[in-house]
Every structure is written in structure tokens, then in C-alpha cells.
Enzyme design. Sequence first.
Site, short mmCIF file in Angstrom:
data_model
loop_
_atom_site.label_atom_id
_atom_site.label_comp_id
_atom_site.label_asym_id
_atom_site.label_seq_id
_atom_site.Cartn_x
_atom_site.Cartn_y
_atom_site.Cartn_z
N ASP A 60 1.02 -1.29 -0.03
CA ASP A 60 0.01 0.19 -0.03
C ASP A 60 0.76 1.39 0.04
O ASP A 60 1.61 1.05 0.99
CB ASP A 60 -0.98 -0.20 1.24
N ASN A 87 2.35 5.67 -10.20
CA ASN A 87 1.26 5.63 -10.98
C ASN A 87 0.00 5.29 -10.05
O ASN A 87 -1.09 5.51 -10.30
CB ASN A 87 1.57 4.35 -11.82
N TYR A 153 -9.52 14.86 -5.46
CA TYR A 153 -8.41 14.26 -6.49
C TYR A 153 -7.88 15.28 -7.34
O TYR A 153 -6.56 15.29 -7.57
CB TYR A 153 -9.43 13.57 -7.49
N LYS A 157 -3.63 16.08 -7.60
CA LYS A 157 -2.95 15.80 -8.79
C LYS A 157 -2.28 17.38 -9.14
O LYS A 157 -1.17 17.14 -9.61
CB LYS A 157 -3.78 15.65 -9.97
N THR A 188 -9.93 2.91 -18.39
CA THR A 188 -9.52 1.78 -17.31
C THR A 188 -10.26 1.71 -16.06
O THR A 188 -11.24 2.09 -16.35
CB THR A 188 -7.89 2.59 -16.66
#
Length: 253
Positions: A60, A87, A153, A157, A188
Amino acid sequence: MGRLDGKVALVTGGAVGIGAACAARLVEAGARVAIVDLHDEIGRQLAGQLGGRAHYFHADVAVETEVAAAIAGAVAAFGRLDVLVNNAGIAGANKPTHELTEAEWDRVQAVNVKGVFFCTKHAIAPLRAAGGGSIINLSSIYGLVGAPDVPPYHASKGAVRLMSKTDALLYAADRIRVNSIHPGFIWTPMVEQHIASLGGDPQQQRREIGALHPLGHMGEADDIAWGVVYLASDEAKFLTGSELVIDGGYSCR
Ligand code: NAP
């Protein structure tokens, strides 16, 4: 001669999606690859498909001891480390800012930001020992422009974009290059789950999200993997602190 002959790469979140495509293309280009993920069965299966050139390690990325053990395991298995692909990432809660809980905010930062920090921290010593290398951080178009959803999120980023530049400056003297990649929507499991969470007709949602990109469709994992192969290779030897935008034109507007 492969473009990455002799190099060893570690890919976090490497069992599925963009990470799995990176692992496969890196191996194809001549590298040996450590796949790190939470999905042990899928990760081991992928490593098996890639032959003796890939090994799977459970970690993790939000847990420092697990990161340290996975990187040590990769160096023990392959003898060196030349490339780190940060990633692993999660989308997290899709709520407006005023409805988010602290725990929802913190979990996304723990994986997407602290995970990049832990992996970079523990990769520096082996990268230095190898005489330099390449760190490739998966940011997003949402590290460049905003959107009215998933606030934690987008914050994460943006952080990854600037962490890449700071580390590019800190480790340039060690010949460790650090660059960020900014994908548009790539088909994905993460995007499949995002579409499912929106409700409605998934095919229609897929078309609508695809249409946000001037090229007219979403990208595929290999579109990003080829960028990773380039940044990992010596062809990118003068590239550090750069933003490689692979987004079908999304962020041109
Ligand atoms: P994905 O399909 O969800 O695959 C990511 C993999 O990382 C999954 O196996 C995931 O496991 C694993 N992972 C999640 N948290 C982890 C942790 N704490 N430690 C180790 N592994 C962990 O994601 P993707 O779409 O391939 O995205 C890969 C990266 O590209 C992410 O950083 C993402 O933010 C970025 N990106 C993706 C897109 C896109 O459109 N797909 C666009 C821009 C940027 P779980 O399934 O359990 O979460």
C-alpha cells in the site's frame, strides 16, 4: 537492442489499467519490472505473463514500511533501480467540497500525494547508487486545469505536478530526472467505476466524456505507457521538471 536494456523499473498500481500497460511496455522495451499493487492475484498473474522479467510485490503506497519493503525487495531481486513510475492513485469521493468529510479528503491525499512522497523518498538511495535515473509521476489533466467534481483528487494531482518540479530541482545533481505525465480520460477500471457512479447509460456517458477531447474519444492505457517508456529511456536525458500532456487535446481550450 531495446530502448531500456539493462534498466530496472518499479511501477506502483501496476496490476491493472495504466500501470499494467506501463509494466508490459517497459518489459517489451528491455527493462525488468517490479509491479507493486494491492491486488496480489492479478499482479502475480501479470508478472507471470511477462516472464522472468517481472516480479510482483504487495504494498500500500500510503504505508511507509510497506513501500520501503517493496523497494528493498525489488532491488534485492533485480540488483538495482533505474526508474520509478508513481502511478498508484484513487479517484476518491465525488462530492462538492462542502459535503466532504475529513476522512474522505485525507484518504485521497494519503494515496495520491503521500504515496508519491514515500515511494520517491525510498527510491532515491537506489537511484543514486545506479548513477541516476528517472522518476515518472502520474498527475492528470486535473493537475493543470479544474473541473467541478472530485475536489480531493484534483488537489492531489496539482500537488503531484509541483512535487515533480521540486524533486527535479533537488535531484538534478544526482542525474535523477523527475517528470509528470498528465493524461486525459483513459479507459481503465478507474474510469469504468467513475462512469458507473454517474448512473445513466454507460455507453452514452462514455461517448460524452470522449467528446470532451478534441480528438473525439478517450485514450487507452498504452497511450500513456509509450510516454512512460520515453521518459524512462535515455532519449529523454535532457528532460526534467517537464509536463508530458497526453490528453487528446483536452487541455488546449
Ligand atoms: P486504476 O484503473 O484504478 O488502477 C490503479 C491501480 O492502483 C489499481 O490496481 C489500484 O487498486 C491500485 N492502487 C490504488 N491505491 C493503491 C495503494 N494505496 N497502493 C498500491 N496500489 C494502489 O487507475 P488508472 O486509471 O490506471 O490510473 C493510474 C494513474 O493515472 C492514477 O494515478 C490516476 O489518477 C492517473 N490518471 C488516470 C486517468 C484515467 O483517465 N484513467 C487520467 C488521469 C490520470 P484499487 O483498484 O484497489 O484502487
